[in-house]
Design a protein around this motif. Sequence first.
Motif, PDB file in Angstrom:
ATOM      1  N   ALA A  86       0.829  -1.200   0.000  1.00  0.00           N
ATOM      2  CA  ALA A  86       0.000   0.000   0.000  1.00  0.00           C
ATOM      3  C   ALA A  86       0.868   1.257   0.000  1.00  0.00           C
ATOM      4  O   ALA A  86       0.589   2.222  -0.724  1.00  0.00           O
ATOM      5  N   ARG A  87       1.953   1.250   0.804  1.00  0.00           N
ATOM      6  CA  ARG A  87       2.840   2.416   0.840  1.00  0.00           C
ATOM      7  C   ARG A  87       3.528   2.632  -0.508  1.00  0.00           C
ATOM      8  O   ARG A  87       3.642   3.756  -0.976  1.00  0.00           O
ATOM      9  N   SER A  88       3.987   1.556  -1.118  1.00  0.00           N
ATOM     10  CA  SER A  88       4.666   1.704  -2.402  1.00  0.00           C
ATOM     11  C   SER A  88       3.683   2.148  -3.483  1.00  0.00           C
ATOM     12  O   SER A  88       4.034   2.952  -4.351  1.00  0.00           O
ATOM     13  N   HIS A  89       2.443   1.668  -3.425  1.00  0.00           N
ATOM     14  CA  HIS A  89       1.429   2.102  -4.382  1.00  0.00           C
ATOM     15  C   HIS A  89       1.154   3.595  -4.217  1.00  0.00           C
ATOM     16  O   HIS A  89       1.042   4.327  -5.200  1.00  0.00           O
ATOM     17  N   GLU A  90       1.053   4.044  -2.983  1.00  0.00           N
ATOM     18  CA  GLU A  90       0.825   5.461  -2.706  1.00  0.00           C
ATOM     19  C   GLU A  90       2.002   6.300  -3.230  1.00  0.00           C
ATOM     20  O   GLU A  90       1.812   7.339  -3.860  1.00  0.00           O
TER      21      GLU A  90
ATOM     22  N   VAL B 158       3.685   9.456 -10.250  1.00  0.00           N
ATOM     23  CA  VAL B 158       2.997   9.593 -11.539  1.00  0.00           C
ATOM     24  C   VAL B 158       2.312  10.950 -11.619  1.00  0.00           C
ATOM     25  O   VAL B 158       2.366  11.624 -12.656  1.00  0.00           O
ATOM     26  N   GLN B 159       1.673  11.373 -10.538  1.00  0.00           N
ATOM     27  CA  GLN B 159       1.025  12.686 -10.532  1.00  0.00           C
ATOM     28  C   GLN B 159       2.045  13.798 -10.740  1.00  0.00           C
ATOM     29  O   GLN B 159       1.796  14.753 -11.502  1.00  0.00           O
ATOM     30  N   ALA B 160       3.195  13.698 -10.096  1.00  0.00           N
ATOM     31  CA  ALA B 160       4.240  14.714 -10.269  1.00  0.00           C
ATOM     32  C   ALA B 160       4.746  14.713 -11.708  1.00  0.00           C
ATOM     33  O   ALA B 160       4.968  15.779 -12.296  1.00  0.00           O
ATOM     34  N   ALA B 161       4.921  13.534 -12.294  1.00  0.00           N
ATOM     35  CA  ALA B 161       5.377  13.448 -13.683  1.00  0.00           C
ATOM     36  C   ALA B 161       4.342  14.043 -14.629  1.00  0.00           C
ATOM     37  O   ALA B 161       4.694  14.744 -15.586  1.00  0.00           O
ATOM     38  N   GLU B 162       3.067  13.798 -14.375  1.00  0.00           N
ATOM     39  CA  GLU B 162       2.010  14.369 -15.214  1.00  0.00           C
ATOM     40  C   GLU B 162       2.004  15.891 -15.114  1.00  0.00           C
ATOM     41  O   GLU B 162       1.853  16.586 -16.111  1.00  0.00           O
ATOM     42  N   ARG B 163       2.185  16.412 -13.888  1.00  0.00           N
ATOM     43  CA  ARG B 163       2.242  17.873 -13.720  1.00  0.00           C
ATOM     44  C   ARG B 163       3.441  18.448 -14.476  1.00  0.00           C
ATOM     45  O   ARG B 163       3.343  19.493 -15.111  1.00  0.00           O
ATOM     46  N   TYR B 164       4.571  17.752 -14.446  1.00  0.00           N
ATOM     47  CA  TYR B 164       5.759  18.217 -15.150  1.00  0.00           C
ATOM     48  C   TYR B 164       5.519  18.239 -16.656  1.00  0.00           C
ATOM     49  O   TYR B 164       5.875  19.202 -17.341  1.00  0.00           O
ATOM     50  N   VAL B 165       4.915  17.184 -17.182  1.00  0.00           N
ATOM     51  CA  VAL B 165       4.640  17.117 -18.615  1.00  0.00           C
ATOM     52  C   VAL B 165       3.692  18.243 -19.019  1.00  0.00           C
ATOM     53  O   VAL B 165       3.903  18.914 -20.039  1.00  0.00           O
ATOM     54  N   MET B 166       2.660  18.471 -18.221  1.00  0.00           N
ATOM     55  CA  MET B 166       1.729  19.558 -18.529  1.00  0.00           C
ATOM     56  C   MET B 166       2.441  20.909 -18.498  1.00  0.00           C
ATOM     57  O   MET B 166       2.202  21.774 -19.348  1.00  0.00           O
ATOM     58  N   HIS B 167       3.321  21.098 -17.537  1.00  0.00           N
ATOM     59  CA  HIS B 167       4.071  22.342 -17.436  1.00  0.00           C
ATOM     60  C   HIS B 167       4.956  22.540 -18.664  1.00  0.00           C
ATOM     61  O   HIS B 167       5.019  23.644 -19.231  1.00  0.00           O
ATOM     62  N   ARG B 168       5.639  21.484 -19.101  1.00  0.00           N
ATOM     63  CA  ARG B 168       6.502  21.600 -20.277  1.00  0.00           C
ATOM     64  C   ARG B 168       5.682  21.879 -21.535  1.00  0.00           C
ATOM     65  O   ARG B 168       6.102  22.659 -22.388  1.00  0.00           O
ATOM     66  N   ARG B 169       4.519  21.272 -21.648  1.00  0.00           N
ATOM     67  CA  ARG B 169       3.658  21.551 -22.812  1.00  0.00           C
ATOM     68  C   ARG B 169       3.197  22.997 -22.799  1.00  0.00           C
ATOM     69  O   ARG B 169       3.160  23.656 -23.841  1.00  0.00           O
ATOM     70  N   GLU B 170       2.835  23.482 -21.620  1.00  0.00           N
ATOM     71  CA  GLU B 170       2.396  24.870 -21.501  1.00  0.00           C
ATOM     72  C   GLU B 170       3.531  25.822 -21.880  1.00  0.00           C
ATOM     73  O   GLU B 170       3.312  26.813 -22.583  1.00  0.00           O
ATOM     74  N   LEU B 171       4.738  25.525 -21.448  1.00  0.00           N
ATOM     75  CA  LEU B 171       5.882  26.363 -21.813  1.00  0.00           C
ATOM     76  C   LEU B 171       6.105  26.350 -23.323  1.00  0.00           C
ATOM     77  O   LEU B 171       6.394  27.390 -23.922  1.00  0.00           O
ATOM     78  N   ALA B 172       5.981  25.187 -23.929  1.00  0.00           N
ATOM     79  CA  ALA B 172       6.166  25.087 -25.376  1.00  0.00           C
ATOM     80  C   ALA B 172       5.111  25.895 -26.117  1.00  0.00           C
ATOM     81  O   ALA B 172       5.412  26.560 -27.110  1.00  0.00           O
ATOM     82  N   GLN B 173       3.872  25.858 -25.630  1.00  0.00           N
ATOM     83  CA  GLN B 173       2.818  26.645 -26.267  1.00  0.00           C
ATOM     84  C   GLN B 173       3.079  28.134 -26.108  1.00  0.00           C
ATOM     85  O   GLN B 173       2.870  28.916 -27.023  1.00  0.00           O
ATOM     86  N   ARG B 174       3.561  28.552 -24.925  1.00  0.00           N
ATOM     87  CA  ARG B 174       3.876  29.964 -24.709  1.00  0.00           C
ATOM     88  C   ARG B 174       4.984  30.416 -25.650  1.00  0.00           C
ATOM     89  O   ARG B 174       4.935  31.512 -26.193  1.00  0.00           O
ATOM     90  N   LYS B 175       5.977  29.567 -25.847  1.00  0.00           N
ATOM     91  CA  LYS B 175       7.089  29.924 -26.722  1.00  0.00           C
ATOM     92  C   LYS B 175       6.601  30.146 -28.147  1.00  0.00           C
ATOM     93  O   LYS B 175       6.982  31.115 -28.789  1.00  0.00           O
TER      94      LYS B 175
END
Length: 125
Positions: free
Chosen positions: A34-38, A44-61
């Motif tokens: 349970a701890r490892s799943h958490e 995964v949530q942090a990686a998804e936030r990072y990917v979204m942030h990088r996409r947003e930066l690319a769109q701004r550029k």
Amino acid sequence: MTDITGMKAELDGLVREQGERRALREQRGEELKARSHEYMTKQVQAAERYVMHRRELAQRKTKSGWSTDRSQAEPPSAFDDGVEFPGAGEAPPFAPARPARDDSPRHARRHRAAEDTDEFDNNPW
């Protein structure tokens, strides 16, 4: 007879202890799972936030015009005035020529024997 009943009681105690240890081990395994799943869910949530942030930066550029994408035509440089210098692209005259490769087999170096020995026979120098 008392020996048999004592042995049965000891065996029952060992079986009960083994069952308790198995249950405790399974419980700890479930807690660890349970701890490892958490932890992995948070990763995964942090990686998804990072990917979204990088996409947003690319769109701004691309929207603001400071994209670093080389697929778009580059503006002409002030140094590109079309003047060619004579000899441009040739090797400079002072560049050393590469020697031809010698394909002959190389011999290993031999150890020189000590030419002269002094009073210090055990010293090679």
